[in-house]
Design an enzyme around this catalytic site. Structure first.
Site, mmCIF file in Angstrom:
data_model
loop_
_atom_site.group_PDB
_atom_site.id
_atom_site.type_symbol
_atom_site.label_atom_id
_atom_site.label_comp_id
_atom_site.label_asym_id
_atom_site.label_seq_id
_atom_site.Cartn_x
_atom_site.Cartn_y
_atom_site.Cartn_z
ATOM 1 N N LYS A 43 -4.673 -3.507 -11.009
ATOM 2 C CA LYS A 43 -4.344 -2.351 -11.855
ATOM 3 C C LYS A 43 -3.593 -2.852 -13.084
ATOM 4 C CE LYS A 43 -3.971 0.867 -7.960
ATOM 5 N NZ LYS A 43 -4.981 1.897 -8.109
ATOM 6 N N ASP A 103 -1.188 -0.273 6.335
ATOM 7 C CA ASP A 103 -2.140 0.139 5.304
ATOM 8 C C ASP A 103 -1.594 -0.064 3.889
ATOM 9 O OD1 ASP A 103 -4.631 1.371 4.530
ATOM 10 O OD2 ASP A 103 -3.483 3.145 3.960
ATOM 11 N N GLU A 157 0.547 9.598 -2.327
ATOM 12 C CA GLU A 157 -0.847 10.033 -2.433
ATOM 13 C C GLU A 157 -0.968 11.495 -2.027
ATOM 14 O OE1 GLU A 157 -3.921 7.114 -1.112
ATOM 15 O OE2 GLU A 157 -2.305 6.550 0.230
ATOM 16 N N HIS A 167 -0.111 -3.677 -0.672
ATOM 17 C CA HIS A 167 0.169 -3.169 -2.016
ATOM 18 C C HIS A 167 1.673 -3.108 -2.330
ATOM 19 C CE1 HIS A 167 -3.943 -2.292 -1.458
ATOM 20 N NE2 HIS A 167 -3.815 -1.084 -0.944
ATOM 21 N N LYS A 193 -8.951 -6.194 2.494
ATOM 22 C CA LYS A 193 -7.931 -5.862 3.462
ATOM 23 C C LYS A 193 -8.538 -4.962 4.532
ATOM 24 C CE LYS A 193 -5.206 -2.351 2.850
ATOM 25 N NZ LYS A 193 -5.528 -0.918 2.867
ATOM 26 N N ASP A 222 -6.257 -7.688 -3.139
ATOM 27 C CA ASP A 222 -5.307 -6.578 -3.074
ATOM 28 C C ASP A 222 -5.540 -5.824 -4.370
ATOM 29 O OD1 ASP A 222 -3.059 -4.899 -3.492
ATOM 30 O OD2 ASP A 222 -2.018 -6.022 -1.947
ATOM 31 N N HIS A 223 -6.256 -4.701 -4.282
ATOM 32 C CA HIS A 223 -6.711 -4.092 -5.537
ATOM 33 C C HIS A 223 -5.552 -3.596 -6.402
ATOM 34 C CE1 HIS A 223 -6.389 -0.232 -3.391
ATOM 35 N NE2 HIS A 223 -6.412 0.356 -4.563
ATOM 36 N N LYS A 274 0.982 9.665 2.623
ATOM 37 C CA LYS A 274 -0.233 10.445 2.336
ATOM 38 C C LYS A 274 0.109 11.928 2.357
ATOM 39 C CE LYS A 274 -3.754 7.230 3.852
ATOM 40 N NZ LYS A 274 -4.255 6.907 2.503
ATOM 41 N N ARG A 317 -26.083 -3.410 8.727
ATOM 42 C CA ARG A 317 -26.904 -3.159 9.922
ATOM 43 C C ARG A 317 -27.927 -2.048 9.693
ATOM 44 N NH1 ARG A 317 -21.875 -4.471 13.668
ATOM 45 N NH2 ARG A 317 -20.905 -3.113 12.175
HETATM 46 C C1 BG6 Z 1 -6.035 1.457 0.200
HETATM 47 C C2 BG6 Z 1 -5.552 2.144 1.443
HETATM 48 O O1 BG6 Z 1 -5.840 0.083 0.284
HETATM 49 O O2 BG6 Z 1 -5.319 1.963 -0.917
HETATM 50 C C3 BG6 Z 1 -5.730 3.635 1.333
HETATM 51 O O3 BG6 Z 1 -6.282 1.666 2.563
HETATM 52 C C4 BG6 Z 1 -5.065 4.154 0.081
HETATM 53 O O4 BG6 Z 1 -5.221 4.308 2.466
HETATM 54 C C5 BG6 Z 1 -5.502 3.345 -1.125
HETATM 55 O O5 BG6 Z 1 -5.453 5.495 -0.082
HETATM 56 C C6 BG6 Z 1 -4.707 3.719 -2.353
HETATM 57 O O6 BG6 Z 1 -5.277 3.107 -3.465
HETATM 58 P P1 BG6 Z 1 -5.232 3.802 -4.885
HETATM 59 O O7 BG6 Z 1 -5.806 2.778 -5.805
HETATM 60 O O8 BG6 Z 1 -6.042 5.047 -4.784
HETATM 61 O O9 BG6 Z 1 -3.795 4.090 -5.151
#
Ligand code: BG6
Length: 521
Positions: free
Chosen positions: A211, A264, A245, A269, A177, A206-207, A369, A73
């Site tokens: 990894k 989240d 984290e 994950h 996501k 789903d990243h 977190k 936007r």
């Molecule tokens: C994301 C979450 O999908 O993954 C975040 O929304 C989180 O809250 C993050 O911090 C963690 O990813 P990574 O790769 O930094 O462990």
């Protein structure tokens, strides 16, 4: 043999012999393509997507036949977008001035309202105009990196504008996501997406699956003889999966206040890592067969008794504290967070998988977190020896063998076992066999986004989540979320923990009542 057999796990059938498909490695070449990024002025584009694409460009994994069309936007022209992306790359530490010009001329931008049908006609015209000079062969990726509230709109309008169809090349839709916020909304999103695209066109990210160390769980288990015979209820006492984290909610309070740690991290994950750690081996490493096995694990997750929720779930929220010598605010003091918010930023949960392999083995999942250390790992704790003949000699208990798959930031595999302490007395000590993932490897390594983007351009869906994978994990979590959010009788309290700690003290009690303890570093 029917024709479509060739698109299954076997590519060619020769004289009754099937040749397994070779899964592309890092050096496989992605197809030429155009990538349209919705949400191009956002955080994800700046922090992850453009740095990943630039790295792939630098490494020659994507070449000349490629361009990006950013859509968002924010009013900007092509040059404005290029300047913003240059800054983003500099901030990410990925900038390379020699390569920048070649990359920058592949970046374009259109300012548009996602609800405006006319915008999709403009995108279509733009793609048609650029596809020939850039030689992308009509292959298109639509990457939805916007706030989730517009996912359905974008998917629907891509369909009604004709952009979802495939003509000269392939068309793929990548969805970030969160994929829904419960079972019903995930189903609604699926029906919007699947009314425009077919399931094979849809890539749900789903990243964590991108990894290297997460993928390695399968290699370790199924490319070695020595681990798998022990990987079951006969030898494993319990498994701990931790994603800790140090970061807080950052500037994402708007999203996080609606999500919390279970949506989240657990829905996606944690569930996917659990699925890889627990799944059965498919007969070949084929995307659909691997995804079948991941889904079977989620399907076998025991529905936990909600009336005893405190027995298997512990929630927490960070209060102010100190991380790496710096004072950090509590969650409720973060910008955009309600002063009395009860949104959990930490959860520990015990789950069981009801199948032959895992019956009775507790699996502890834990993520939070603002914990003291960034650490993601799967730790498999084996049963104690059936009889300890050294008992009288050493006079103390020895710990069990543990296999630790460290996912990040350290990428290692460690096996803890016992050995004799040198000297004349019979004394045991715990030692580690320690393997660092990059030992003996000098080639290119790809980060999670680089890997999943490459796979999307190749068309390999192993590392993406299929429709059933998303819905099975929502079906497990939704009753739990509803119970907590309706504040059902005895719903768990959200315990405060100090930023920089291991989480709430209740989380220690939670596991110690099972006679176990967390592996904390
Ligand atoms: C994301 C979450 O999908 O993954 C975040 O929304 C989180 O809250 C993050 O911090 C963690 O990813 P990574 O790769 O930094 O462990």
């Amino acid at each position: 043999m029917p024709d479509n057999f060739q698109s299954g796990p076997f590519q060619r059938i020769k004289a009754g012999k099937a040749e397994p498909r070779k899964t592309p490695c890092v050096d496989a070449s992605p197809d030429p393509c155009a990538m349209v990024i919705f949400g191009a002025s956002g955080d994800l584009t700046r922090r992850k997507l453009i740095p990943a694409l630039f790295k792939l460009f630098l490494a020659d994994i994507i070449g000349e036949e490629f361009f990006v069309l950013g859509v968002a936007r924010t009013e900007m022209d092509h040059d404005g977008f290029r300047i913003a992306m240059e800054e983003a790359l500099k901030a990410s530490g990925e900038f390379d001035s020699a390569a920048w010009e070649g990359f920058a001329k592949r970046l374009f931008y259109i300012a548009a309202d996602y609800n405006d049908e006319g915008a999709y006609a403009t995108i279509a015209r733009f793609l048609e105009e650029k596809e020939v000079p850039f030689g992308t062969g009509g292959n298109r990726i639509f990457y939805v990196a916007t706030p989730p509230s517009v996912y359905e709109t974008i998917a629907g309008l891509l369909g009604s504008s004709g952009l979802a169809g495939e003509r000269s090349g392939w068309t793929r839709l990548v969805v970030e996501k969160p994929y829904g916020r419960d079972t019903a909304s995930a189903r609604r999103l699926d029906s919007a997406v699947l009314s425009s695209f077919s399931e094979p066109q849809v890539y749900r990210i789903d990243h964590y699956l991108g990894k290297e160390t997460v993928q390695n769980i399968l290699m370790l288990r199924f490319a070695n003889t020595i681990f798998e015979p022990l990987w079951n209820r006969h030898y494993i006492d319990h498994v701990q999966i931790t994603v800790a984290e140090t970061l807080g909610v950052e500037r994402r309070a708007g999203y996080y206040e609606q999500a919390g740690v279970l949506r989240d991290m657990f829905q996606n994950h944690m569930s996917q890592v659990l699925a890889l750690a627990a799944m059965e081996p498919p007969s070949v490493y084929d995307p659909e067969l691997v995804r079948d096995e991941r889904s079977k694990v989620l399907l076998a997750l025991r529905r936990p008794p909600l009336e005893d929720i405190n027995d298997w779930l512990c929630l927490g929220q960070y209060a102010g504290g100190e991380i790496d010598g710096k004072t950090v605010p509590g969650y409720r003091e973060e910008e955009g967070v309600a002063k009395e918010s009860l949104v959990p930023t930490f959860a520990a949960m015990r789950v069981y998988i009801d199948n032959w392999r895992w019956q009775g083995v507790p699996i502890y999942l834990r993520s939070g977190k603002r914990l003291g250390k960034r650490l993601s790992e799967v730790s498999v704790q084996f049963r104690s020896v059936p009889h300890l003949m050294f008992r009288d000699t050493i006079g103390e208990e020895i710990g069990p063998n543990t296999l630790i798959l460290k996912i990040q930031p350290e990428e290692r595999i460690q096996l803890k076992f016992h050995t004799k302490s040198p000297g004349s007395r019979v004394c045991l000590r715990d030692v580690f066999m320690d393997f660092s993932y990059l030992d003996g490897y000098k080639g290119l390594t790809l980060g999670a986004y680089e890997r999943v983007l490459t796979d999307c351009m190749i068309g390999d869906k192993t590392l993406f989540v299929r429709k059933d994978g998303v819905s099975l994990s929502w079906e497990f979590l939704t009753p739990i979320l509803e119970y907590i959010e309706k504040n059902g009788k005895g719903a768990p309290e959200v315990n405060l923990y100090k930023a920089g700690s291991h989480g709430p003290a209740e989380a220690d009690r939670f596991i110690s009542k099972d006679g176990r303890h967390w592996r904390n570093e």
